[in-house]
Structure formats: C-alpha cells, structure tokens
Design an enzyme around this catalytic site. Structure first.
Site: not given
Ligand SMILES: NC(=O)c1ccc[n+]([C@@H]2O[C@H](COP(=O)([O-])OP(=O)(O)OC[C@H]3O[C@@H](n4cnc5c(N)ncnc54)[C@H](O)[C@@H]3O)[C@@H](O)[C@H]2O)c1
Length: 249
Positions: A19, A59-60, A138, A151, A155, A186
């Site tokens: 995302l 690193d967040v 989420s 998790y 959220k 993703s």
């Molecule tokens: N994929 C799903 O089904 C889903 C559903 C609901 C919410 N989300 C949320 O969407 C957001 C994006 O996730 P995504 O699905 O694109 O997954 P993703 O794993 O593709 O992307 C997550 C990114 O966050 C980065 N990251 C992880 N830890 C980090 C840190 N400490 N500092 C900086 N960057 C860091 C990773 O390297 C990765 O590039 C997240 O907050 C996730 O919880 C995802």
C-alpha cells in the site's frame, strides 16, 4: 484536469512495498513530491527510482529516526503538507504462544510508528498552520481475527488515537484521518495460489483488494476534496465489516 496533489510535499512510511508503494505512485501521478520512507533500504531505493520519488531509510519504531525524517523533509522543501503513517508489521500467533518480542515489535511499529509520525508531523504542520495526516489502520481493528490478537489490538489503537489527535489539531488547520483496509494482496499477504482463493471467498465483494484500491482512499483523505473531513476512519474492505454474509441457507 488539475492534479489533486500538485506540488504537495508528502511523506509515506512503509513505502517500499504494498500500500505504501501504491500510494507513492498515485501521489506522484497527482503531482506530489514524495519522500518514501521504509526500513527496507534496497526495496525502497528501487521503488523510489522507479516512481520518481526520494527515499529515506527510516525505522518508524525509532522516535529519533521519525523526527529526523520529518524535520529534514520540512527543512529541505520548506514545508510538509501530508504525512502518511502507513508502515506496519504482522505476526500471526496464538495468544498463548505470542512472545514478548513479537508483542513489543508490533506495538512499537504499528502503534508507536503512527504516534511518532503524528507527533513529529503535527508539530511542523501546527507551526505552518496547515497539513494532513493519514494513518493506516485495518478493518481488523473492528473485526478481530483469531490468532491475530496483538495485530488487531494495535490497529484498534490506530483507529482511536487519530480521532483524539484530530480534535487537538483541528483548530491549528491540521486534519487527521485514518484508512482501514480489508484484506489486500501485498508483502503482508502474499499472492500465493490457494491462499488467495480462500481470501477471495471471504470477501463479500468476491476478491481480496489490490493496494491501489486503498491508495485512492488515502489520496482522497489527503486532498482538498476532503477539506471538511477530519477525525474519520475510512473503511475500505469490500463490505467485510458491513455484517455477516450467509452461506446460502
Ligand atoms: N495487507 C493487508 O491485508 C492489510 C490489511 C489491513 C491493513 N493493512 C496495513 O496496511 C499497511 C501496509 O501494509 P501492506 O499490506 O502494504 O504490507 P507490506 O508488507 O507490503 O508493506 C509494509 C511496509 O512497511 C515496511 N516496514 C515494516 N516495518 C517497518 C519499520 N519498522 N519502519 C519502516 N517501515 C517498516 C516494510 O518494509 C514494508 O515495505 C500496514 O500498516 C498494514 O498493517 C494491511
């Protein structure tokens, strides 16, 4: 047609993949100058080069790194218009087997990262009298899943905290909103045959989302189209939290 994010200075965390990357692409297409931040330098630099954005390894979970990301971006470009606190991590483990390390990492990244990003960006934006913060929560914050207690807890916190921040920052010209995605393919939910078919069947709309279907929601919340929207969580989950689906009986 005018670009909705023309010349806006935008930071997106967790931007190397999924995302965050999809949002960076759409923001650039809408005219923004984007700073992509992620803990994964290699993937982040490659993505930023492909998209035409900057990359800052961050690193967040580290408040000092987030502070540096925000203050250096604001000083380099003269302001910060949009902060997308999107980085997140997932760890599926039963409650009884969740380790302290897993708990601490999820809280530090998913909740801590949003807090540090909101505080740092909020200071800059309050000072300049404008800005928008968009966080990624989420639908698991509303509809918790078995085996994902921590998790989902983080959220739910990311749904609640930004509302309080929105109230505090509204008089200063800063909007704070959240998007709550449903299941999307993703890095977190890999596109693996078999798994995807099950996930597709679980969605009322019939398929798991593509991250670009969430990025449109983030850009909406960040844009002037949403200039009266603050303290809002936009659920984009194909109907998953609307209610129960039947199985034809
Ligand atoms: N994929 C799903 O089904 C889903 C559903 C609901 C919410 N989300 C949320 O969407 C957001 C994006 O996730 P995504 O699905 O694109 O997954 P993703 O794993 O593709 O992307 C997550 C990114 O966050 C980065 N990251 C992880 N830890 C980090 C840190 N400490 N500092 C900086 N960057 C860091 C990773 O390297 C990765 O590039 C997240 O907050 C996730 O919880 C995802």
């Amino acid at each position: 047609m005018a670009h909705r994010m023309q010349d806006k200075i935008v930071i997106i965390t967790g931007a190397s993949s999924g995302l965050g990357r999809a949002t960076a692409e759409l923001m650039v297409a809408e005219g923004a100058r984007v700073v992509m931040a992620d803990v994964n330098r290699e993937a982040g630099e490659a993505a930023a080069n492909a998209i035409g954005a900057d990359f800052v390894r961050t690193d967040v979970a580290d408040p000092a790194e987030v502070e540096t990301l925000v203050t250096e971006t604001a000083s380099r470009y003269g302001r910060l218009d949009v902060m997308c606190n999107n980085a997140g991590v997932h760890a599926a483990a039963s409650l009884l087997e969740t380790t302290n390390e897993d708990f601490e990492r999820l809280v530090a990244v998913n909740f801590g990262g949003v807090f540090y990003g909101t505080r740092a960006a909020g200071r800059v934006m309050a000072e300049q009298g404008s800005g928008v913060i968009v966080n990624t929560a989420s639908n698991g914050g509303y509809l918790p899943t078995e085996g994902m207690a921590v998790y989902c807890g983080t959220k739910a916190a990311v749904v609640a905290m930004p509302k309080a921040c929105a109230l505090e920052l509204a008089p200063k010209g800063v909007r704070v909103n959240t998007i709550s995605p449903g299941t999307m393919l993703s890095g977190m939910v890999p596109d693996v045959a078999g798994v995807v078919e099950v996930l597709d069947r679980l969605q009322p709309i019939g398929y798991a989302a593509n991250p670009s279907q969430m990025a449109t929601g983030i850009v909406y919340l960040a844009s002037d189209d949403a200039n009266y929207v603050t303290g809002h969580d936009l659920i984009v989950d194909g109907g998953a939290t609307a209610g129960r689906v039947t199985v034809g009986i």
